[in-house]
Design a protein around this motif. Structure first.
Motif, mmCIF file in Angstrom:
data_model
loop_
_atom_site.group_PDB
_atom_site.id
_atom_site.type_symbol
_atom_site.label_atom_id
_atom_site.label_comp_id
_atom_site.label_asym_id
_atom_site.label_seq_id
_atom_site.Cartn_x
_atom_site.Cartn_y
_atom_site.Cartn_z
ATOM 1 N N ALA A 1 0.812 -1.156 0.179
ATOM 2 C CA ALA A 1 0.113 -0.003 -0.095
ATOM 3 C C ALA A 1 0.786 1.205 -0.037
ATOM 4 O O ALA A 1 0.588 2.210 -0.522
ATOM 5 N N LEU A 2 1.954 1.239 0.717
ATOM 6 C CA LEU A 2 2.951 2.363 0.881
ATOM 7 C C LEU A 2 3.418 2.678 -0.700
ATOM 8 O O LEU A 2 3.666 4.071 -1.152
ATOM 9 N N ALA A 3 3.764 1.621 -1.250
ATOM 10 C CA ALA A 3 4.285 1.749 -2.570
ATOM 11 C C ALA A 3 3.393 2.397 -3.539
ATOM 12 O O ALA A 3 3.929 3.050 -4.331
ATOM 13 N N VAL A 4 2.314 2.006 -3.392
ATOM 14 C CA VAL A 4 1.175 2.396 -4.280
ATOM 15 C C VAL A 4 0.972 4.094 -3.932
ATOM 16 O O VAL A 4 1.182 4.955 -4.928
ATOM 17 N N MET A 5 0.988 4.495 -2.750
ATOM 18 C CA MET A 5 0.772 5.675 -2.431
ATOM 19 C C MET A 5 1.955 6.685 -2.891
ATOM 20 O O MET A 5 2.049 7.714 -3.199
ATOM 21 N N SER A 6 3.498 6.097 -2.645
ATOM 22 C CA SER A 6 4.512 6.629 -2.946
ATOM 23 C C SER A 6 4.644 7.186 -4.445
ATOM 24 O O SER A 6 4.968 8.185 -4.747
ATOM 25 N N THR A 7 3.925 6.208 -5.103
ATOM 26 C CA THR A 7 4.030 6.352 -6.703
ATOM 27 C C THR A 7 3.290 7.171 -7.184
ATOM 28 O O THR A 7 2.989 8.472 -7.823
ATOM 29 N N ALA A 8 1.798 6.875 -6.917
ATOM 30 C CA ALA A 8 0.544 7.562 -7.634
ATOM 31 C C ALA A 8 0.181 8.858 -6.750
ATOM 32 O O ALA A 8 -0.043 9.777 -7.461
ATOM 33 N N PHE A 9 0.587 9.112 -5.319
ATOM 34 C CA PHE A 9 0.351 10.292 -4.789
ATOM 35 C C PHE A 9 1.875 11.228 -4.739
ATOM 36 O O PHE A 9 1.861 11.999 -5.400
ATOM 37 N N THR A 10 2.718 10.844 -4.098
ATOM 38 C CA THR A 10 3.753 11.597 -3.545
ATOM 39 C C THR A 10 4.527 11.899 -4.911
ATOM 40 O O THR A 10 5.019 13.039 -5.259
ATOM 41 N N GLY A 11 5.101 10.851 -5.406
ATOM 42 C CA GLY A 11 5.892 10.988 -6.731
ATOM 43 C C GLY A 11 5.325 11.769 -8.014
ATOM 44 O O GLY A 11 5.669 12.597 -8.414
#
Length: 255
Positions: A74-84
């Motif tokens: 879930a963190l990987a999804v957030m880091s790419t789709a949101f933060t990055g």
């Protein structure tokens, strides 16, 4: 030889080809960015290995990796789709890249589609890498893979909409600071590493409505506990997806 055989025929390429070309460009730019790779690959990997190997947080019964792996996904999804995506799009907007692309034959919705495809490609690479590492650490997932796929897609859409909303309304420097701050806050309070039941009851009710909590808990219900489909978590993600994309479409500024 008839006249006009070599006459140029200028014109835009077919729309699917333009979107595919832009998505490939976006993906290459993302994978060449060292700071983004740190955020999207290195940090989730280090967290997975560290907290699986060292007994720092009480994750309940069973192996720590069984609790941690779904949260790290879930963190990987957030880091790419949101933060990055928020940071990259924010600076593209500041430097006028989006304005120039908006004047190209590729429609603006096509550009956003290309960015979303780039995010999905990056997430596939992340998930494959993290899954291999988790298996090496002794992970034993269960559950329906189609439920996992649905949760990941809903989470991607939700975080992508929120990231584009932030990038399209704030200045680039503010987006950089806000996106990283939100990443850190949700890492701690989103059920990724620390179980939500460790927080006070009042806080649990609020934290459980966050998209990162819904995604991590939903993935955990399926992959750790073998649930068929956590519809409550999927509904939370769907609501965030509608709100995020709707607000981004309404308030996004291209200049």
């Amino acid at each position: 030889m008839s006249a006009g055989t070599y006459t140029p025929r200028p014109g835009a390429a077919p729309l699917p080809r333009m979107i595919a070309a832009q998505a490939a460009l976006e993906t290459r730019m993302l994978l060449r960015n060292g700071e983004q790779l740190l955020l999207t690959v290195v940090i989730p990997t280090l967290l997975l290995v560290l907290f699986s190997a060292v007994d720092i947080v009480d994750t309940g019964a069973g192996e720590p990796v069984d609790f941690l792996a779904p949260g790290i996904l879930a963190l990987a999804v957030m880091s790419t789709a949101f933060t990055g995506q928020a940071i990259a799009t924010g600076f593209e907007r500041r430097y006028g890249v989006l304005k120039r692309l908006g004047a190209s034959p590729l429609p603006r919705w096509g550009l956003m589609t290309a960015k979303t495809l780039s995010v999905l490609v990056t997430e596939v690479l992340q998930i494959v890498l993290l899954t291999v590492i988790a298996f090496a650490l002794g992970w034993s997932p269960a559950g329906n893979p189609f439920a996992v796929l649905l949760l990941l897609v809903l989470g991607t859409v939700a975080f992508s909409g929120l990231g584009l909303l932030m990038a399209g309304t704030l200045k680039a420097e503010a987006t950089l600071a806000a996106a990283n701050l939100v990443f850190l806050l949700l890492l701690v309070g989103g059920g990724v590493i620390v179980p939500l039941d460790k927080f006070p009851d009042a806080a649990q009710s609020v934290l459980g409505l966050l998209p990162i909590s819904a995604l991590s808990d939903g993935l955990r219900d399926v992959l750790q506990h073998g649930a068929a489909m956590p519809w409550g978590d999927a509904a939370v993600l769907a609501v965030w997806a509608v709100l995020g994309l709707g607000a981004a479409a309404r308030f996004f500024r291209w200049e």
